[in-house]
Design a protein around this motif. Structure first.
Motif, mmCIF file in Angstrom:
data_model
loop_
_atom_site.group_PDB
_atom_site.id
_atom_site.type_symbol
_atom_site.label_atom_id
_atom_site.label_comp_id
_atom_site.label_asym_id
_atom_site.label_seq_id
_atom_site.Cartn_x
_atom_site.Cartn_y
_atom_site.Cartn_z
ATOM 1 N N ARG A 100 -8.717 -0.547 -0.558
ATOM 2 C CA ARG A 100 -9.347 -0.416 -1.884
ATOM 3 C C ARG A 100 -10.719 0.005 -1.945
ATOM 4 O O ARG A 100 -11.034 1.063 -2.634
ATOM 5 C CB ARG A 100 -9.099 -1.568 -2.737
ATOM 6 C CG ARG A 100 -9.387 -1.496 -4.223
ATOM 7 C CD ARG A 100 -9.127 -2.903 -5.102
ATOM 8 N NE ARG A 100 -9.286 -4.236 -4.474
ATOM 9 C CZ ARG A 100 -8.322 -4.883 -3.796
ATOM 10 N NH1 ARG A 100 -7.102 -4.711 -3.862
ATOM 11 N NH2 ARG A 100 -8.582 -6.058 -3.450
ATOM 12 N N THR A 101 -11.542 -0.653 -1.214
ATOM 13 C CA THR A 101 -12.970 -0.173 -1.010
ATOM 14 C C THR A 101 -12.966 1.148 -0.430
ATOM 15 O O THR A 101 -13.877 2.129 -1.085
ATOM 16 C CB THR A 101 -13.733 -1.392 -0.063
ATOM 17 O OG1 THR A 101 -13.592 -2.496 -0.589
ATOM 18 C CG2 THR A 101 -15.014 -0.749 0.008
ATOM 19 N N LEU A 153 -4.375 -0.928 7.409
ATOM 20 C CA LEU A 153 -5.302 -1.517 6.652
ATOM 21 C C LEU A 153 -5.172 -2.706 5.773
ATOM 22 O O LEU A 153 -4.267 -2.537 5.021
ATOM 23 C CB LEU A 153 -6.299 -0.397 6.017
ATOM 24 C CG LEU A 153 -7.117 0.745 6.845
ATOM 25 C CD1 LEU A 153 -7.599 1.711 5.878
ATOM 26 C CD2 LEU A 153 -7.897 -0.005 8.017
ATOM 27 N N PRO A 154 -6.195 -3.691 5.702
ATOM 28 C CA PRO A 154 -6.048 -4.764 4.682
ATOM 29 C C PRO A 154 -6.034 -4.096 3.404
ATOM 30 O O PRO A 154 -7.058 -3.260 3.395
ATOM 31 C CB PRO A 154 -7.105 -5.861 5.070
ATOM 32 C CG PRO A 154 -7.379 -5.349 6.416
ATOM 33 C CD PRO A 154 -7.380 -4.059 6.418
ATOM 34 N N MET A 204 0.679 -1.200 0.003
ATOM 35 C CA MET A 204 -0.019 -0.110 0.061
ATOM 36 C C MET A 204 1.011 1.315 -0.074
ATOM 37 O O MET A 204 2.156 1.077 0.522
ATOM 38 C CB MET A 204 -0.880 0.038 1.263
ATOM 39 C CG MET A 204 -1.707 1.276 1.319
ATOM 40 S SD MET A 204 -2.681 1.272 2.915
ATOM 41 C CE MET A 204 -3.685 -0.479 2.817
ATOM 42 N N GLY A 205 0.450 2.189 -0.344
ATOM 43 C CA GLY A 205 1.213 3.475 -0.528
ATOM 44 C C GLY A 205 0.275 4.552 -0.887
ATOM 45 O O GLY A 205 -1.046 4.656 -1.312
ATOM 46 N N ALA A 206 0.944 5.936 -0.174
ATOM 47 C CA ALA A 206 0.359 7.236 -0.605
ATOM 48 C C ALA A 206 -0.234 7.182 -2.041
ATOM 49 O O ALA A 206 -1.309 7.800 -2.384
ATOM 50 C CB ALA A 206 0.998 8.269 -0.061
ATOM 51 N N SER A 207 0.647 6.994 -2.784
ATOM 52 C CA SER A 207 0.522 7.003 -4.507
ATOM 53 C C SER A 207 -0.831 6.316 -4.875
ATOM 54 O O SER A 207 -1.574 6.591 -5.710
ATOM 55 C CB SER A 207 1.586 7.072 -5.131
ATOM 56 O OG SER A 207 1.984 5.729 -5.131
ATOM 57 N N ARG A 208 -0.942 5.149 -4.220
ATOM 58 C CA ARG A 208 -2.108 3.974 -4.753
ATOM 59 C C ARG A 208 -3.525 4.346 -4.095
ATOM 60 O O ARG A 208 -4.512 4.191 -4.595
ATOM 61 C CB ARG A 208 -1.526 2.649 -4.235
ATOM 62 C CG ARG A 208 -2.398 1.502 -4.832
ATOM 63 C CD ARG A 208 -1.843 0.152 -4.595
ATOM 64 N NE ARG A 208 -2.701 -0.963 -4.630
ATOM 65 C CZ ARG A 208 -2.241 -2.044 -4.456
ATOM 66 N NH1 ARG A 208 -1.400 -2.599 -3.692
ATOM 67 N NH2 ARG A 208 -3.369 -3.090 -4.620
ATOM 68 N N TYR A 209 -3.261 5.064 -2.846
ATOM 69 C CA TYR A 209 -4.545 5.334 -2.256
ATOM 70 C C TYR A 209 -4.670 6.885 -1.726
ATOM 71 O O TYR A 209 -4.310 7.024 -0.515
ATOM 72 C CB TYR A 209 -4.743 4.433 -1.098
ATOM 73 C CG TYR A 209 -5.012 2.871 -1.317
ATOM 74 C CD1 TYR A 209 -5.986 2.666 -2.382
ATOM 75 C CD2 TYR A 209 -4.042 1.844 -0.997
ATOM 76 C CE1 TYR A 209 -6.273 1.136 -2.511
ATOM 77 C CE2 TYR A 209 -4.039 0.600 -1.545
ATOM 78 C CZ TYR A 209 -5.223 0.306 -2.087
ATOM 79 O OH TYR A 209 -5.344 -1.206 -2.558
ATOM 80 N N PRO A 210 -4.438 7.835 -2.499
ATOM 81 C CA PRO A 210 -4.227 9.068 -2.179
ATOM 82 C C PRO A 210 -5.312 9.779 -1.282
ATOM 83 O O PRO A 210 -5.103 10.330 -0.228
ATOM 84 C CB PRO A 210 -4.313 9.807 -3.596
ATOM 85 C CG PRO A 210 -4.842 9.047 -4.274
ATOM 86 C CD PRO A 210 -4.793 7.642 -3.918
ATOM 87 N N PHE A 211 -6.726 9.396 -1.576
ATOM 88 C CA PHE A 211 -7.761 9.673 -0.627
ATOM 89 C C PHE A 211 -7.785 9.414 0.707
ATOM 90 O O PHE A 211 -8.040 9.836 1.825
ATOM 91 C CB PHE A 211 -9.145 9.420 -1.381
ATOM 92 C CG PHE A 211 -9.229 10.431 -2.595
ATOM 93 C CD1 PHE A 211 -9.300 11.722 -2.632
ATOM 94 C CD2 PHE A 211 -9.460 9.751 -3.696
ATOM 95 C CE1 PHE A 211 -9.279 12.497 -3.833
ATOM 96 C CE2 PHE A 211 -9.505 10.436 -5.062
ATOM 97 C CZ PHE A 211 -9.527 11.697 -5.042
ATOM 98 N N LEU A 212 -7.483 8.067 0.710
ATOM 99 C CA LEU A 212 -7.153 7.043 2.091
ATOM 100 C C LEU A 212 -6.113 7.942 2.788
ATOM 101 O O LEU A 212 -6.382 8.097 4.078
ATOM 102 C CB LEU A 212 -7.078 5.707 1.959
ATOM 103 C CG LEU A 212 -7.049 4.912 3.260
ATOM 104 C CD1 LEU A 212 -8.661 4.965 3.710
ATOM 105 C CD2 LEU A 212 -6.957 3.300 2.534
ATOM 106 N N PHE A 213 -5.045 8.117 2.162
ATOM 107 C CA PHE A 213 -3.689 8.560 2.905
ATOM 108 C C PHE A 213 -4.309 10.010 3.312
ATOM 109 O O PHE A 213 -3.632 10.671 4.338
ATOM 110 C CB PHE A 213 -2.652 8.435 2.337
ATOM 111 C CG PHE A 213 -1.680 7.334 2.472
ATOM 112 C CD1 PHE A 213 -0.916 7.308 3.415
ATOM 113 C CD2 PHE A 213 -2.088 6.136 1.821
ATOM 114 C CE1 PHE A 213 -0.137 6.071 3.595
ATOM 115 C CE2 PHE A 213 -1.524 5.077 1.899
ATOM 116 C CZ PHE A 213 -0.482 4.817 2.890
ATOM 117 N N ALA A 214 -4.931 10.785 2.642
ATOM 118 C CA ALA A 214 -5.365 12.226 3.030
ATOM 119 C C ALA A 214 -6.270 12.086 4.410
ATOM 120 O O ALA A 214 -6.121 13.061 5.138
ATOM 121 C CB ALA A 214 -6.045 12.916 1.821
#
Length: 136
Positions: free
Chosen positions: A26-27, A20-21, A1-11
């Motif tokens: 992703r969800t 998180l799993p 997982m990374g900030a670039s893969r999940y930008p909204f989640l990291f924000a």
């Protein structure tokens, strides 16, 4: 997982998103992305506000202009700035209540328990600032 893969989640969650799993991340990312539509008036969205807060906002809500510091130091300095703003407000309130106690009408008095609460809140914020100074 990374900030670039999940930008909204990291924000939204910052580094806690790493815990998180992948399936849940992703969800959540898909859900958060769908909520991120720009408002018609070009105003602030929930996620843009969270991003701004995560980007280390100071007491005035703007990014803290500090360079050459680690992210943890930025966070600590922003917390110091916000706690100092709160402490300043509480002390102004305490001073105003004292002026009313001395020169104002009795119906406007804060009372002993109110003044005591303000003093305790000020002490608590002072202690908190002290902890943050050592973190910065």
């Amino acid at each position: 997982m990374g900030a670039s893969r999940y930008p909204f989640l990291f924000a939204t969650l910052g580094d806690a998103a790493e815990q998180l799993p992948d399936e849940l991340a992703r969800t959540l990312e898909t859900t958060l992305a769908s909520l991120q539509a720009e408002p018609a008036h070009g105003g602030v969205t929930l996620l843009s506000a969270l991003r701004d807060i995560h980007a280390v906002d100071a007491a005035d809500g703007q990014p803290l202009p500090v360079q050459d510091r680690t992210q943890s130091q930025h966070w600590a300095l922003a917390r110091i700035d916000r706690a100092n703003a709160g402490l300043t407000f509480l002390l102004e309130l305490l001073q105003a209540s004292e002026r009313v106690r001395v020169d104002g009408e009795e119906s406007q008095h804060l009372g002993d328990s109110g003044r005591e609460a303000l003093l305790l809140a000020c002490r608590g914020l002072c202690d908190y600032v002290g902890l943050q100074v050592h973190a910065a």
